[in-house]
Motif scaffolding. Sequence first.
Motif, PDB file in Angstrom:
ATOM      1  N   LEU A 105      42.132  45.251  25.793  1.00 58.94           N
ATOM      2  CA  LEU A 105      42.520  44.006  25.129  1.00 58.94           C
ATOM      3  C   LEU A 105      43.921  43.569  25.540  1.00 58.94           C
ATOM      4  N   GLU A 106      44.831  44.524  25.698  1.00 59.69           N
ATOM      5  CA  GLU A 106      46.192  44.185  26.111  1.00 59.69           C
ATOM      6  C   GLU A 106      46.224  43.642  27.535  1.00 59.69           C
ATOM      7  N   SER A 155      48.633  37.110  39.138  1.00 60.14           N
ATOM      8  CA  SER A 155      48.691  36.709  40.541  1.00 60.14           C
ATOM      9  C   SER A 155      47.840  37.660  41.379  1.00 60.14           C
ATOM     10  N   GLY A 156      47.690  37.350  42.644  1.00 59.70           N
ATOM     11  CA  GLY A 156      46.929  38.213  43.543  1.00 59.70           C
ATOM     12  C   GLY A 156      47.527  39.608  43.637  1.00 59.70           C
ATOM     13  N   GLN A 157      48.853  39.720  43.717  1.00 62.65           N
ATOM     14  CA  GLN A 157      49.511  41.021  43.793  1.00 62.65           C
ATOM     15  C   GLN A 157      49.314  41.813  42.503  1.00 62.65           C
ATOM     16  N   GLU A 158      49.397  41.142  41.358  1.00 66.65           N
ATOM     17  CA  GLU A 158      49.162  41.828  40.090  1.00 66.65           C
ATOM     18  C   GLU A 158      47.721  42.320  39.997  1.00 66.65           C
ATOM     19  N   ASN A 159      46.770  41.507  40.473  1.00 64.55           N
ATOM     20  CA  ASN A 159      45.367  41.940  40.468  1.00 64.55           C
ATOM     21  C   ASN A 159      45.174  43.167  41.346  1.00 64.55           C
ATOM     22  N   ALA A 160      45.824  43.182  42.511  1.00 63.45           N
ATOM     23  CA  ALA A 160      45.725  44.346  43.402  1.00 63.45           C
ATOM     24  C   ALA A 160      46.309  45.581  42.729  1.00 63.45           C
ATOM     25  N   ASN A 161      47.442  45.426  42.051  1.00 60.57           N
ATOM     26  CA  ASN A 161      48.063  46.554  41.346  1.00 60.57           C
ATOM     27  C   ASN A 161      47.181  47.040  40.202  1.00 60.57           C
ATOM     28  N   LEU A 162      46.560  46.098  39.481  1.00 61.18           N
ATOM     29  CA  LEU A 162      45.665  46.478  38.391  1.00 61.18           C
ATOM     30  C   LEU A 162      44.430  47.204  38.918  1.00 61.18           C
ATOM     31  N   TYR A 163      43.897  46.753  40.052  1.00 62.78           N
ATOM     32  CA  TYR A 163      42.760  47.430  40.671  1.00 62.78           C
ATOM     33  C   TYR A 163      43.143  48.873  41.012  1.00 62.78           C
ATOM     34  N   ILE A 201      41.430  37.155  32.371  1.00 61.83           N
ATOM     35  CA  ILE A 201      40.130  37.714  32.744  1.00 61.83           C
ATOM     36  C   ILE A 201      40.128  38.230  34.179  1.00 61.83           C
ATOM     37  N   ASP A 202      40.840  37.559  35.090  1.00 62.83           N
ATOM     38  CA  ASP A 202      40.872  38.028  36.481  1.00 62.83           C
ATOM     39  C   ASP A 202      41.565  39.377  36.596  1.00 62.83           C
ATOM     40  N   GLU A 248      45.067  34.247  26.195  1.00 60.28           N
ATOM     41  CA  GLU A 248      44.726  34.920  27.439  1.00 60.28           C
ATOM     42  C   GLU A 248      45.802  34.635  28.466  1.00 60.28           C
ATOM     43  N   GLY A 249      46.301  35.683  29.105  1.00 58.94           N
ATOM     44  CA  GLY A 249      47.328  35.542  30.119  1.00 58.94           C
ATOM     45  C   GLY A 249      46.729  35.188  31.469  1.00 58.94           C
ATOM     46  N   SER A 250      47.562  35.287  32.475  1.00 62.10           N
ATOM     47  CA  SER A 250      47.096  35.039  33.838  1.00 62.10           C
ATOM     48  C   SER A 250      47.771  36.041  34.763  1.00 62.10           C
TER      49      SER A 250
END
Length: 96
Positions: free
Chosen positions: A66-67, A39-47, A74-75, A35-37
């Motif tokens: 899955l990718e 950052s806050g900016q990556e989470n915002a981009n994924l959202y 998970i975040d 499982e990777g991890s």
Amino acid sequence: MCPSADGWRESGANANCFDHGSGHVAMVALWQMSEGSSSGQENANLYLRGANEGRAGEHLDDMKVLEILEVFGIDGLRSYIVGHMEGLSDAANEEE
């Protein structure tokens, strides 16, 4: 191709992800996946990516999910799925 926060990137020879361009399907037990991890900016981009795909009516793809889990953890996956569901909701509200 491997997922990135704002799209897809080319995978290297040692990349630990599935290659969509090969036409082959790799079956991997979930307990064997790392499982990777993210950052806050990556989470915002994924959202935002999830919201845009949901608004466009795209369905969740099992391999993509899955990718994202493998690369962003998970975040990151949670951010993507919440964005996707809100995008679907927005699209349904616009149709009414």
